[in-house]
Design a protein around this motif. Structure first.
Motif, PDB file in Angstrom:
ATOM      1  N   LEU A 106     -21.472   4.386  29.419  1.00 55.04           N
ATOM      2  CA  LEU A 106     -20.356   3.550  29.845  1.00 55.04           C
ATOM      3  C   LEU A 106     -19.384   3.329  28.692  1.00 55.04           C
ATOM      4  O   LEU A 106     -19.799   3.107  27.544  1.00 55.04           O
ATOM      5  N   SER A 107     -18.112   3.355  28.997  1.00 60.32           N
ATOM      6  CA  SER A 107     -17.114   3.059  27.967  1.00 60.32           C
ATOM      7  C   SER A 107     -17.320   1.642  27.422  1.00 60.32           C
ATOM      8  O   SER A 107     -17.013   1.358  26.267  1.00 60.32           O
ATOM      9  N   THR A 108     -17.902   0.774  28.253  1.00 60.29           N
ATOM     10  CA  THR A 108     -18.117  -0.620  27.856  1.00 60.29           C
ATOM     11  C   THR A 108     -19.327  -0.809  26.944  1.00 60.29           C
ATOM     12  O   THR A 108     -19.578  -1.917  26.479  1.00 60.29           O
ATOM     13  N   ASP A 109     -20.078   0.255  26.696  1.00 59.34           N
ATOM     14  CA  ASP A 109     -21.210   0.167  25.763  1.00 59.34           C
ATOM     15  C   ASP A 109     -20.756   0.222  24.305  1.00 59.34           C
ATOM     16  O   ASP A 109     -21.587   0.189  23.391  1.00 59.34           O
ATOM     17  N   LEU A 110     -19.455   0.307  24.095  1.00 57.89           N
ATOM     18  CA  LEU A 110     -18.913   0.494  22.747  1.00 57.89           C
ATOM     19  C   LEU A 110     -19.467  -0.490  21.734  1.00 57.89           C
ATOM     20  O   LEU A 110     -20.003  -0.098  20.687  1.00 57.89           O
ATOM     21  N   TYR A 111     -19.339  -1.800  22.003  1.00 58.32           N
ATOM     22  CA  TYR A 111     -19.714  -2.790  20.988  1.00 58.32           C
ATOM     23  C   TYR A 111     -21.229  -2.848  20.789  1.00 58.32           C
ATOM     24  O   TYR A 111     -21.703  -3.142  19.687  1.00 58.32           O
ATOM     25  N   THR A 112     -21.979  -2.553  21.829  1.00 56.14           N
ATOM     26  CA  THR A 112     -23.441  -2.475  21.683  1.00 56.14           C
ATOM     27  C   THR A 112     -23.810  -1.333  20.742  1.00 56.14           C
ATOM     28  O   THR A 112     -24.645  -1.491  19.834  1.00 56.14           O
ATOM     29  N   LEU A 113     -23.175  -0.186  20.930  1.00 62.60           N
ATOM     30  CA  LEU A 113     -23.452   0.970  20.072  1.00 62.60           C
ATOM     31  C   LEU A 113     -22.970   0.733  18.645  1.00 62.60           C
ATOM     32  O   LEU A 113     -23.618   1.170  17.681  1.00 62.60           O
ATOM     33  N   LEU A 114     -21.855   0.024  18.491  1.00 62.56           N
ATOM     34  CA  LEU A 114     -21.382  -0.311  17.143  1.00 62.56           C
ATOM     35  C   LEU A 114     -22.356  -1.252  16.445  1.00 62.56           C
ATOM     36  O   LEU A 114     -22.598  -1.121  15.241  1.00 62.56           O
ATOM     37  N   SER A 115     -22.902  -2.202  17.190  1.00 62.92           N
ATOM     38  CA  SER A 115     -23.892  -3.125  16.609  1.00 62.92           C
ATOM     39  C   SER A 115     -25.112  -2.377  16.102  1.00 62.92           C
ATOM     40  O   SER A 115     -25.733  -2.763  15.106  1.00 62.92           O
ATOM     41  N   MET A 116     -25.458  -1.286  16.789  1.00 64.55           N
ATOM     42  CA  MET A 116     -26.612  -0.473  16.399  1.00 64.55           C
ATOM     43  C   MET A 116     -26.266   0.525  15.294  1.00 64.55           C
ATOM     44  O   MET A 116     -27.150   1.213  14.789  1.00 64.55           O
ATOM     45  N   LYS A 117     -24.968   0.614  14.950  1.00 63.56           N
ATOM     46  CA  LYS A 117     -24.488   1.608  13.974  1.00 63.56           C
ATOM     47  C   LYS A 117     -24.928   3.012  14.385  1.00 63.56           C
ATOM     48  O   LYS A 117     -25.367   3.817  13.575  1.00 63.56           O
ATOM     49  N   ALA A 118     -24.761   3.280  15.694  1.00 62.05           N
ATOM     50  CA  ALA A 118     -25.329   4.502  16.269  1.00 62.05           C
ATOM     51  C   ALA A 118     -24.337   5.645  16.396  1.00 62.05           C
ATOM     52  O   ALA A 118     -24.753   6.800  16.490  1.00 62.05           O
ATOM     53  N   ILE A 119     -23.022   5.339  16.438  1.00 64.15           N
ATOM     54  CA  ILE A 119     -22.070   6.374  16.843  1.00 64.15           C
ATOM     55  C   ILE A 119     -21.107   6.772  15.722  1.00 64.15           C
ATOM     56  O   ILE A 119     -20.825   6.004  14.804  1.00 64.15           O
ATOM     57  N   GLU A 120     -20.624   7.992  15.845  1.00 66.72           N
ATOM     58  CA  GLU A 120     -19.719   8.591  14.865  1.00 66.72           C
ATOM     59  C   GLU A 120     -18.279   8.164  15.125  1.00 66.72           C
ATOM     60  O   GLU A 120     -17.822   8.109  16.281  1.00 66.72           O
ATOM     61  N   ASP A 121     -17.554   7.858  14.062  1.00 67.10           N
ATOM     62  CA  ASP A 121     -16.112   7.616  14.142  1.00 67.10           C
ATOM     63  C   ASP A 121     -15.432   8.942  14.472  1.00 67.10           C
ATOM     64  O   ASP A 121     -15.496   9.902  13.701  1.00 67.10           O
ATOM     65  N   LEU A 122     -14.752   8.986  15.619  1.00 74.47           N
ATOM     66  CA  LEU A 122     -14.126  10.236  16.056  1.00 74.47           C
ATOM     67  C   LEU A 122     -12.653  10.335  15.657  1.00 74.47           C
ATOM     68  O   LEU A 122     -12.025  11.367  15.913  1.00 74.47           O
ATOM     69  N   THR A 123     -12.116   9.294  15.031  1.00 71.31           N
ATOM     70  CA  THR A 123     -10.691   9.301  14.661  1.00 71.31           C
ATOM     71  C   THR A 123     -10.309  10.532  13.853  1.00 71.31           C
ATOM     72  O   THR A 123      -9.316  11.199  14.183  1.00 71.31           O
ATOM     73  N   PRO A 124     -11.057  10.889  12.798  1.00 71.16           N
ATOM     74  CA  PRO A 124     -10.655  12.058  12.007  1.00 71.16           C
ATOM     75  C   PRO A 124     -11.081  13.399  12.615  1.00 71.16           C
ATOM     76  O   PRO A 124     -10.708  14.452  12.092  1.00 71.16           O
ATOM     77  N   ARG A 125     -11.829  13.354  13.704  1.00 70.29           N
ATOM     78  CA  ARG A 125     -12.351  14.593  14.290  1.00 70.29           C
ATOM     79  C   ARG A 125     -11.348  15.264  15.232  1.00 70.29           C
ATOM     80  O   ARG A 125     -11.501  16.423  15.575  1.00 70.29           O
ATOM     81  N   PHE A 126     -10.373  14.507  15.689  1.00 71.24           N
ATOM     82  CA  PHE A 126      -9.364  15.033  16.606  1.00 71.24           C
ATOM     83  C   PHE A 126      -7.980  14.630  16.120  1.00 71.24           C
ATOM     84  O   PHE A 126      -7.822  13.666  15.374  1.00 71.24           O
ATOM     85  N   SER A 127      -6.970  15.349  16.582  1.00 74.27           N
ATOM     86  CA  SER A 127      -5.591  15.025  16.189  1.00 74.27           C
ATOM     87  C   SER A 127      -5.061  13.844  17.009  1.00 74.27           C
ATOM     88  O   SER A 127      -5.585  13.525  18.083  1.00 74.27           O
ATOM     89  N   LYS A 128      -3.986  13.224  16.510  1.00 71.29           N
ATOM     90  CA  LYS A 128      -3.347  12.142  17.261  1.00 71.29           C
ATOM     91  C   LYS A 128      -2.775  12.666  18.574  1.00 71.29           C
ATOM     92  O   LYS A 128      -2.781  11.974  19.589  1.00 71.29           O
TER      93      LYS A 128
END
Length: 438
Positions: A106-128
């Motif tokens: 779910l897109s709404t799982d974002l903050y739960t996954l951030l709390s777990m430090k589970a996910i990769e920052d995708l900002t630098p992986r794709f272009s604007k």
């Protein structure tokens, strides 16, 4: 001794050439040529099956098509059941230091996954430019600040489905769906039928009240003026007047107007009730559009959710996440698979096959989606409604907050609490949970 030293040096050089002392070195081949040892990179791809339709076959087919283009990357889909079940399996794997490589959650799982430090920052992986092609309404639940943590994939809004044949029989214009709450009430009253014994044989409308009742209430709240949470995941507005107005309307349809079943209405059975003719209208995800198109034996329409002060619907559905604690070569392979899945032609076909909204503007410029919409105009309603859409409820400790909110909404719909009591209780409980994140 001299011979021994020569042998040791030669052995060291051999090990160095073979990568014998290395860790997980990133592949420099942008075609995904496999791991450092020349073996294919294998990605575990967790995927929820929460909506009817041949989703697993479609995902299997996409994985096979990708592997044909990228023979040194293997995709291993892992089907996790519902979104909640899949999230539980992912969380267990992460906590056990056995993280999957990527997942649709779910897109709404974002903050739960951030709390777990589970996910990769995708900002630098794709272009604007890449992110700029997605509809703005879908980007709210992908970001925290300016950091992008996921990519929109199977996304939805709530739409109104209505039975045109029943509208015609009731003397209603089958080409005009209710545009506001008053029109919805009036149409639902005309469409509700009772048999000789006084038992209801056909309901005017059904709005699910299990599983995702918070999502339905959020839609009604947006129609009444505003959203129900802040964009940083740290605050909710459950006890505000516009939410109370929304919940009261939700309750009144069953308890006062008697145009909707009173009490619990199961999320999963509402589409079946609509298809079988037990209800003339339903609020449900556009993710069921293809199922209704395939199974309904009558003419049906799809429309914006009726407005109160304004039109409105929360977005919904799942995003693609890449996990943090995996080797760099697998992160690169996961990004390549995401790029593959979000090509305009694939986004278009995914929308056609499933009923989910095409997530990118480019998808609606493809010949295949243009032709599909021309022959089946219902498919563009959810896309057009994005103009009035906003982010779905997403907070820190989101599962806990969603559950307590769902429980209290259901208590109100069952007549066990007033709207004000249910919302105040929800607000106080949520404030207690979120105080540690402010």
């Amino acid at each position: 001794m001299k011979k021994l030293m020569v042998l040791m040096i030669a052995l060291a050089m051999l090990l160095s050439a073979c990568g014998g002392g290395g860790g997980n070195t990133a592949s420099t081949d942008n075609k995904g040529s496999g791991g450092d040892n020349g073996k294919p990179v294998e990605l575990q791809f967790y995927f929820p099956v929460a909506v009817g339709g041949p989703i697993t076959k479609i995902i299997d087919g996409l994985a096979q098509d990708f592997e044909k283009e990228n023979p040194n990357i293997k995709i291993k889909p892992v089907y996790g059941g519902s979104y909640q079940d899949t999230m539980t399996k992912v969380a267990t794997a992460v906590q056990g230091n056995n993280s999957p490589d990527m997942a649709v959650l779910l897109s709404t799982d974002l903050y739960t996954l951030l709390s777990m430090k589970a996910i990769e920052d995708l900002t630098p992986r794709f272009s604007k430019d890449y992110f700029g092609n997605f509809y703005e309404a879908f980007l709210g639940n992908t970001k925290s600040g300016d950091t992008v943590w996921s990519v929109p994939f199977q996304r939805s809004t709530i739409v109104l489905y209505y039975n045109k044949d029943m509208f015609k029989e009731a003397g209603l214009d089958p080409e005009k769906a209710p545009k506001n709450w008053n029109e919805l009430r009036e149409a639902a009253a005309k469409l509700t039928k009772t048999d000789a014994s006084g038992k209801v044989s056909q309901w005017g409308v059904e709005i699910p009240s299990t599983g995702y009742q918070y999502w339905m209430l959020q839609a009604l709240s947006l129609q009444s003026g505003d959203n129900i949470m802040s964009s940083d995941g740290k605050q909710v507005f459950f006890n505000k007047p516009h939410v109370e107005e929304a919940l009261q309307f939700y309750m009144d349809l069953g308890q006062k107007d008697k145009v909707m079943p009173n009490g619990a209405i199961e999320w999963a059975t509402v589409p079946s009730d609509f298809i079988s003719g037990k209800t003339a209208m339903m609020f449900h995800t556009t993710g069921n559009l293809t199922k209704v198109k395939t199974d309904a034996k009558f003419n049906f329409g799809v429309a914006f959710l009726p407005a109160n002060k304004q039109f409105g619907s929360p977005t919904g559905g799942g995003n693609l996440y890449v996990f943090k604690n995996i080797p760099e070569e697998r992160k690169k392979a996961a990004v390549k698979f995401i790029e593959f899945l979000t090509k305009p032609e694939r986004v278009a076909q995914w929308s056609i096959d499933t009923g989910y909204v095409g997530t990118t503007k480019a998808a609606y410029e493809t010949d295949q989606l243009k032709k599909y919409i021309e022959s089946f105009p219902q498919a563009k309603v959810a896309r057009d409604q994005l103009e009035y859409a906003d982010s779905e409820l997403s907070t820190y400790q989101n599962g806990q907050i969603t559950k307590l909110f769902n429980d209290n909404i259901q208590a109100a719909l069952l007549g066990k609490m007033t709207a004000k009591e249910a919302l105040q209780k929800s607000q106080e409980a949520a404030d207690g949970i979120l105080k540690n994140f402010k």
